[in-house]
Design an enzyme around this catalytic site. Structure first.
Site, PDB file in Angstrom:
ATOM      1  N   ASN A  43       0.844  -1.197   0.000  1.00 26.08           N
ATOM      2  CA  ASN A  43       0.000   0.000   0.000  1.00 26.08           C
ATOM      3  C   ASN A  43       0.879   1.247   0.000  1.00 26.08           C
ATOM      4  O   ASN A  43       2.099   1.154   0.034  1.00 26.08           O
ATOM      5  CB  ASN A  43      -0.978  -0.028   1.181  1.00 26.08           C
ATOM      6  CG  ASN A  43      -0.250  -0.089   2.503  1.00 26.08           C
ATOM      7  OD1 ASN A  43       0.479   0.822   2.857  1.00 26.08           O
ATOM      8  ND2 ASN A  43      -0.444  -1.185   3.221  1.00 26.08           N
TER       9      ASN A  43
ATOM     10  N   ASP B 208      -5.148  -5.616   4.932  1.00 30.11           N
ATOM     11  CA  ASP B 208      -6.361  -6.259   5.459  1.00 30.11           C
ATOM     12  C   ASP B 208      -6.552  -7.641   4.846  1.00 30.11           C
ATOM     13  O   ASP B 208      -7.231  -8.482   5.412  1.00 30.11           O
ATOM     14  CB  ASP B 208      -7.581  -5.379   5.188  1.00 30.11           C
ATOM     15  CG  ASP B 208      -7.584  -4.146   6.099  1.00 30.11           C
ATOM     16  OD1 ASP B 208      -7.198  -4.295   7.277  1.00 30.11           O
ATOM     17  OD2 ASP B 208      -7.937  -3.052   5.629  1.00 30.11           O
TER      18      ASP B 208
ATOM     19  N   LYS C 205     -13.041  -1.600  17.461  1.00 29.97           N
ATOM     20  CA  LYS C 205     -11.678  -1.980  17.865  1.00 29.97           C
ATOM     21  C   LYS C 205     -11.395  -1.716  19.331  1.00 29.97           C
ATOM     22  O   LYS C 205     -10.321  -2.053  19.822  1.00 29.97           O
ATOM     23  CB  LYS C 205     -10.661  -1.260  16.986  1.00 29.97           C
ATOM     24  CG  LYS C 205     -10.884  -1.534  15.496  1.00 29.97           C
ATOM     25  CD  LYS C 205      -9.599  -1.757  14.763  1.00 29.97           C
ATOM     26  CE  LYS C 205      -9.857  -2.061  13.290  1.00 29.97           C
ATOM     27  NZ  LYS C 205      -8.676  -2.480  12.574  1.00 29.97           N
TER      28      LYS C 205
ATOM     29  N   PHE D 173      -5.136   4.008  14.258  1.00 28.64           N
ATOM     30  CA  PHE D 173      -5.243   5.005  13.200  1.00 28.64           C
ATOM     31  C   PHE D 173      -6.327   4.543  12.234  1.00 28.64           C
ATOM     32  O   PHE D 173      -6.514   3.339  12.036  1.00 28.64           O
ATOM     33  CB  PHE D 173      -3.910   5.138  12.446  1.00 28.64           C
ATOM     34  CG  PHE D 173      -2.982   6.135  13.079  1.00 28.64           C
ATOM     35  CD1 PHE D 173      -2.439   5.899  14.336  1.00 28.64           C
ATOM     36  CD2 PHE D 173      -2.650   7.314  12.423  1.00 28.64           C
ATOM     37  CE1 PHE D 173      -1.583   6.825  14.930  1.00 28.64           C
ATOM     38  CE2 PHE D 173      -1.793   8.243  12.996  1.00 28.64           C
ATOM     39  CZ  PHE D 173      -1.268   8.003  14.248  1.00 28.64           C
TER      40      PHE D 173
HETATM   41  O1  C5P Z   1      -9.703  -1.560   9.865  1.00 26.28           O
HETATM   42  P1  C5P Z   1      -8.586  -0.707   9.455  1.00 26.28           P
HETATM   43  O2  C5P Z   1      -7.505  -1.387   8.699  1.00 26.28           O
HETATM   44  O3  C5P Z   1      -9.013   0.558   8.739  1.00 26.28           O
HETATM   45  O4  C5P Z   1      -8.002  -0.182  10.856  1.00 26.28           O
HETATM   46  C1  C5P Z   1      -6.887   0.606  10.926  1.00 26.28           C
HETATM   47  C2  C5P Z   1      -6.191   0.420  12.268  1.00 26.28           C
HETATM   48  O5  C5P Z   1      -6.119  -0.970  12.579  1.00 26.28           O
HETATM   49  C3  C5P Z   1      -4.766   0.909  12.233  1.00 26.28           C
HETATM   50  O6  C5P Z   1      -4.412   1.355  13.534  1.00 26.28           O
HETATM   51  C4  C5P Z   1      -3.983  -0.334  11.834  1.00 26.28           C
HETATM   52  O7  C5P Z   1      -2.650  -0.269  12.298  1.00 26.28           O
HETATM   53  C5  C5P Z   1      -4.778  -1.428  12.514  1.00 26.28           C
HETATM   54  N1  C5P Z   1      -4.815  -2.711  11.805  1.00 26.28           N
HETATM   55  C6  C5P Z   1      -4.359  -3.840  12.438  1.00 26.28           C
HETATM   56  N2  C5P Z   1      -4.406  -5.053  11.816  1.00 26.28           N
HETATM   57  C7  C5P Z   1      -4.896  -5.159  10.578  1.00 26.28           C
HETATM   58  C8  C5P Z   1      -5.377  -4.025   9.914  1.00 26.28           C
HETATM   59  C9  C5P Z   1      -5.328  -2.812  10.552  1.00 26.28           C
HETATM   60  O8  C5P Z   1      -3.914  -3.746  13.572  1.00 26.28           O
HETATM   61  N3  C5P Z   1      -4.901  -6.344   9.988  1.00 26.28           N
END
Ligand code: C5P
Length: 399
Positions: free
Chosen positions: A205, A274, A338, A320
């Site tokens: 990304n 993700d 979260k 974030f």
């Molecule tokens: O759900 P999303 O990816 O938008 O959430 C963003 C937050 O979740 C960020 O703080 C990112 O570091 C964390 N995150 C995570 N594990 C993932 C995806 C995102 O801890 N697999």
């Protein structure tokens, strides 16, 4: 809350000090302005009063002022910044002169001092100014700028006051030595992860890692013991930070879950993938004659959600949220999902901020429903705002 004393002396750049006062106030500091008499001819004290919501101090003998105002101002300041600093105030400081409220306060204070000189280039290069500044530097005074460029006197050269955002950086650095996070173990993640498709390709990304690295650098400056778990990034490891580099979401999860329980604050600034390919091909996928290639993806572990499940008592967890629209709505939902203490939400499509920019514009959301909308600011400045909030949450939970 930290107290900042802003001394404004009579340079044309005094108008830029209004922006500096505004920025420092927005950062959550209590800003008190002391103006020299000449400065009041350039900018009205009422402007500073409006921007800082505090009275402006002007004279040693003002009616209504405290009898020992210079001593009170000198004592309560956590940092003193003089912007613009004229050759005159620099000379007075170097020689210990105290003939008005600002110079007297500067002599009485033991707080760190930041100077942002602004003057004509001949005055700047005059041996008297050069030697005065050397004296002040030797005494530990921080000097920021001046920059080169066109000067108010119509000449070109060194003498322009640094931009307010640069001065803010220096003020934050001076305050950092005040150790807001002294000895506090913190964990920061940064950068994007890479999920292998085959030995040469990956799903990645646009994250540059700049926000997370700024978080780590600022925390270290504030005295924290910082571990940084970073995806691949071109950035250098900030001084005083222990960095562990990882590539995939799964590797990041392992490092973070192992380290987080011993930390008082965990900031997940990384752009973690993700989804990842169900399986990485062992060999490079050949282009061949196929018109289409279908990649099957599976969810990666949600590290943040897992962290909130294993969070020790009193730990502050910050997530974030990089969004591309309906920022607040999505951020509020993410906050609930979260279960973090603070969520830093930003719209990455906003011009001038987001991925790879040195600037960011964010909204901070808190577990108690509080929301703080911030201006566009340098990432280091935003990092300082976030750490100040984290430090306040740590105080509430009892350090
Ligand atoms: O759900 P999303 O990816 O938008 O959430 C963003 C937050 O979740 C960020 O703080 C990112 O570091 C964390 N995150 C995570 N594990 C993932 C995806 C995102 O801890 N697999």
């Amino acid at each position: 809350m930290n107290n900042i004393l802003l001394g404004v002396t009579g340079g044309i750049a005094a108008y830029k000090a209004v922006d500096l006062a505004r920025r420092l106030t927005l950062l959550g500091f209590r800003v008190k302005v002391v103006m020299s008499e000449n400065a009041t001819r350039l900018v009205g004290p009422a402007t500073f009063r409006a921007v800082t919501s505090n009275p402006v101090a002007l004279s040693l003998f003002a009616d209504g002022g405290a009898p020992m105002e210079h001593i009170d101002l000198a004592r309560e300041a956590d940092v003193v910044v003089v912007a613009p600093a004229t050759a005159n105030i620099i000379a007075k400081m170097a020689h210990g002169l105290a003939d008005d409220l600002l110079s007297t306060t500067l002599l009485a204070t033991r707080a760190p001092v930041v100077l942002a000189p602004a003057m004509n280039r001949e005055m700047w290069s005059h041996p008297a100014t050069v030697s005065n500044l050397e004296t002040l530097r030797e005494r530990g005074v921080r000097v920021v700028g001046p920059e080169s460029g066109s000067l108010a006197c119509g000449e070109e050269g060194p003498g322009r006051m640094s931009e307010p955002e640069t001065i803010v950086e220096e003020v934050l650095a001076a305050l950092g030595t005040n150790s807001l996070l002294a000895g506090v173990p913190v964990l920061v993640t940064a950068g994007g992860t890479r999920e292998a498709i085959d030995p040469v390709r990956f799903i990645g990304n646009r994250s540059s890692g700049k926000m997370g690295y700024a978080m780590a650098a600022v925390a270290a400056r504030m005295g924290a013991r910082v571990q940084l778990v970073s995806g691949p990034s071109a950035l250098e490891c900030p001084g005083g930070v222990e960095r562990v580099t990882v590539e995939t979401a799964e590797e990041m999860r392992e490092e973070v879950v192992e380290r987080a329980p011993a930390c008082r604050a965990v900031v997940m600034a990384a752009a973690v993938a993700d989804f990842m390919p169900v399986k990485a091909h062992g060999e490079k996928i050949k282009r061949g004659s196929a018109e289409k290639l279908v990649l099957e993806l599976v969810r990666t572990p949600d590290i943040l959600a897992e962290l909130s499940g294993i969070k020790p008592q009193g730990q502050v967890l910050v997530g974030f949220a990089a969004e591309t629209g309906e920022l607040l709505q999505r951020a509020r939902a993410k906050m609930r999902e979260k279960k973090v203490d603070m969520l830093v939400a930003n719209d990455v499509t906003h011009p001038g901020s987001g991925f790879d920019s040195d600037y960011n514009r964010a909204v901070l959301l808190f577990a108690d429903g509080r929301e703080v909308e911030l201006d566009l600011m340098p990432k280091a400045e935003l990092a300082a705002v976030i750490w100040r909030e984290v430090s306040a949450l740590l105080d509430i939970s009892g350090r």
